[in-house]
Design an enzyme around this catalytic site. Structure first.
Site: not given
Length: 286
Positions: A123, A52, A183, A156, A185
């Protein structure tokens, strides 16, 4: 009576490029992506997925910064370079990019192949501060019929919504290419698969899809990224990866896209698409 043997399937080598873009360093990021694409192509990959926003970086400090780094699709510098390399090496490339269309910005992915530009995905589900910079996607979940099979794209956070993979499957997609910037969690247990990996595996299994997720690594303006790119079979089991959580890496797998269509039939009685209870779900707008 004679039985005709099923013709052999030519395997498709799909590669996910895991790289570490630097915010704002568009020229250097693009050059790195081209070098890695060339390497994957020379290693036999025919379908290559990049992360991305791979040419700009992710953590913009303002909409102005994002707008200045964005480009038009397919006429921008990055797209033209990817198109040229796809034609040179006769490969298909899916690359995450900040797209500018008039005054609007989209977190997008461009799809290009040996014959040139194929299409754009935008997206649908924006994560965090993306909502300050980008418009939500407005092209739905397109599926492109290519010579080697039917391809869809997600980006994503889209995979946190099972409707995206299901819409792709209902339109006959064989593989979903997923540029991503995962990223951490909250509550991630040590030593277990990342939630993003689990969601990719679940989406592949419950829809009979190959999923090729290319993540990034590194830390950008204080935000760490997970890496752990992977390629998942339509049975839900991992075909390649997860990649490193910190290193740039290319992972690849030789797959037969026809397996996606077979995998939707789980046994004599159960088929993932036929067993859907549309009478219960309706349009689910509750």
């Amino acid at each position: 009576m004679t039985t005709r043997a099923r013709p052999p399937q030519s395997p498709l080598r799909v590669a996910c490029i895991q790289m570490a873009p630097e915010i704002g360093q568009k020229k250097a990021n693009l050059e790195k992506s081209l070098s890695l694409i060339e390497r994957a192509a020379k290693e036999g990959a025919s379908l290559i997925v990049l992360p991305e926003l791979c040419n700009t970086g992710y953590v913009f400090d303002s909409r102005t910064e994002a707008f200045e780094l964005a480009e038009a699709i397919p006429d921008g510098e990055s797209c033209q370079a990817w198109i040229g390399l796809a034609q040179q090496f006769r490969v298909t490339i899916v690359a995450g990019i900040a797209e500018r269309e008039g005054p609007s910005l989209y977190n997008a992915a461009v799809l290009t192949g040996p014959e040139g530009y194929i299409g754009t995905y935008r997206k649908n589900h924006l994560w965090g501060e993306e909502k300050l910079f980008f418009e939500p996607g407005n092209v739905g979940v397109p599926v492109w019929s290519l010579p080697f099979g039917r391809v869809a794209v997600a980006i994503c956070y889209d995979q946190w919504f099972p409707e995206i993979y299901r819409l792709a499957a209902l339109q006959g997609a064989d593989i979903v290419c997923t540029p991503t910037n995962w990223v951490p969690m909250p509550g991630q247990p040590e030593g277990q698969l990342a939630m993003a990996n689990i969601l990719a595996m679940a989406g592949a299994h419950s829809n009979g899809l190959f999923i090729a997720a290319a993540d990034r690594v590194g830390t950008e303006r204080g935000q760490p990224f997970l890496g752990q790119s992977l390629i998942v079979n339509p049975t839900g089991w991992i075909a390649a990866g997860p990649a490193s959580d910190s290193e740039e890496q290319i992972i690849s797998a030789d797959i037969d896209l026809a397996d996606a269509r077979r995998a939707r039939s789980l046994n004599t009685f159960n088929d993932l698409m036929r067993d859907r209870r549309g009478d219960l779900y309706g349009d689910m707008r509750l």
